[in-house]
Design an enzyme around this catalytic site. Sequence first.
Site, PDB file in Angstrom:
ATOM      1  N   GLU A 128     -20.364  47.901  21.318  1.00 25.40           N
ATOM      2  CA  GLU A 128     -19.043  47.899  20.668  1.00 25.40           C
ATOM      3  C   GLU A 128     -18.447  46.496  20.715  1.00 25.40           C
ATOM      4  O   GLU A 128     -18.653  45.761  21.677  1.00 25.40           O
ATOM      5  CB  GLU A 128     -18.104  48.851  21.408  1.00 25.40           C
ATOM      6  CG  GLU A 128     -18.207  50.293  20.954  1.00 25.40           C
ATOM      7  CD  GLU A 128     -17.326  50.590  19.752  1.00 25.40           C
ATOM      8  OE1 GLU A 128     -17.004  49.661  18.986  1.00 25.40           O
ATOM      9  OE2 GLU A 128     -16.960  51.761  19.587  1.00 25.40           O
TER      10      GLU A 128
ATOM     11  N   ASP B 192      -9.964  49.643  22.333  1.00 28.27           N
ATOM     12  CA  ASP B 192      -8.503  49.576  22.341  1.00 28.27           C
ATOM     13  C   ASP B 192      -7.998  50.888  22.956  1.00 28.27           C
ATOM     14  O   ASP B 192      -7.965  51.015  24.184  1.00 28.27           O
ATOM     15  CB  ASP B 192      -8.074  49.361  20.877  1.00 28.27           C
ATOM     16  CG  ASP B 192      -6.595  49.116  20.707  1.00 28.27           C
ATOM     17  OD1 ASP B 192      -5.962  48.609  21.639  1.00 28.27           O
ATOM     18  OD2 ASP B 192      -6.062  49.425  19.635  1.00 28.27           O
TER      19      ASP B 192
ATOM     20  N   PHE C 210      -3.822  41.530  18.587  1.00 30.09           N
ATOM     21  CA  PHE C 210      -4.840  41.797  17.579  1.00 30.09           C
ATOM     22  C   PHE C 210      -5.700  40.554  17.380  1.00 30.09           C
ATOM     23  O   PHE C 210      -5.190  39.474  17.089  1.00 30.09           O
ATOM     24  CB  PHE C 210      -4.195  42.215  16.259  1.00 30.09           C
ATOM     25  CG  PHE C 210      -5.171  42.852  15.319  1.00 30.09           C
ATOM     26  CD1 PHE C 210      -5.492  44.206  15.441  1.00 30.09           C
ATOM     27  CD2 PHE C 210      -5.788  42.115  14.322  1.00 30.09           C
ATOM     28  CE1 PHE C 210      -6.410  44.800  14.579  1.00 30.09           C
ATOM     29  CE2 PHE C 210      -6.718  42.702  13.460  1.00 30.09           C
ATOM     30  CZ  PHE C 210      -7.020  44.049  13.582  1.00 30.09           C
TER      31      PHE C 210
ATOM     32  N   ARG D 109     -14.407  37.927   9.630  1.00 32.96           N
ATOM     33  CA  ARG D 109     -15.534  38.348  10.469  1.00 32.96           C
ATOM     34  C   ARG D 109     -16.474  37.186  10.766  1.00 32.96           C
ATOM     35  O   ARG D 109     -17.167  37.177  11.768  1.00 32.96           O
ATOM     36  CB  ARG D 109     -16.346  39.447   9.766  1.00 32.96           C
ATOM     37  CG  ARG D 109     -15.613  40.760   9.594  1.00 32.96           C
ATOM     38  CD  ARG D 109     -16.610  41.839   9.169  1.00 32.96           C
ATOM     39  NE  ARG D 109     -15.966  43.040   8.664  1.00 32.96           N
ATOM     40  CZ  ARG D 109     -15.516  44.024   9.443  1.00 32.96           C
ATOM     41  NH1 ARG D 109     -15.620  43.929  10.749  1.00 32.96           N
ATOM     42  NH2 ARG D 109     -14.969  45.095   8.914  1.00 32.96           N
TER      43      ARG D 109
END
Length: 156
Positions: A79, A83, A132, A145
Amino acid sequence: MAAEISADYGKVDRPLILLSVLKGSVVFATDLSRSLTIPVNFDYVAVSSYGHGTESSGHVQLLKDLTMDIEGRDVLMVEDIIDTGLTTSFLFDHVQRHRPASLKLCVLLDKTERRVKPVPIAYKGFDIPNQFVVGYGLDYDELYRNLRAVHILEGG
Ligand code: 5GP
């Protein structure tokens, strides 16, 4: 982390299955795999979680299932970030139903203070605060990304 994983799985009969969660964990899983010294197979699953925002909807949906038969195999789920834990715990239960010999979780980033559902992390990169982040596979609305490093998204 790769050295630890290689040592832990060094004696298994069949290649370790690296199960990455699309799309965010692909960069990390790929880099990790290149530092492993043991034979591995790759498989991928995809779930929907965040949609277009920066807040988890809590509603997890399987978009793409495993393609390999993992029954009796050793599986390491990779992963990018945990969160609330809702996505990972949903996936963990799903993968477990395919009856692997073992299932462990490897995660690059962990926002522990946001946890709603506990998840058993076997290998962890970094704890991070509740902000974030984007880059190194992680997106905001499908962007960023490809950034080489992890960045905090301003206003995220
Ligand atoms: P959870 O279900 O644990 O709340 O959320 C897990 C998923 O939400 C991650 O796999 C990732 O896709 C997304 N996510 C959680 N926090 C962040 C973040 O800071 N940045 C990005 N880009 N995605 C995040």
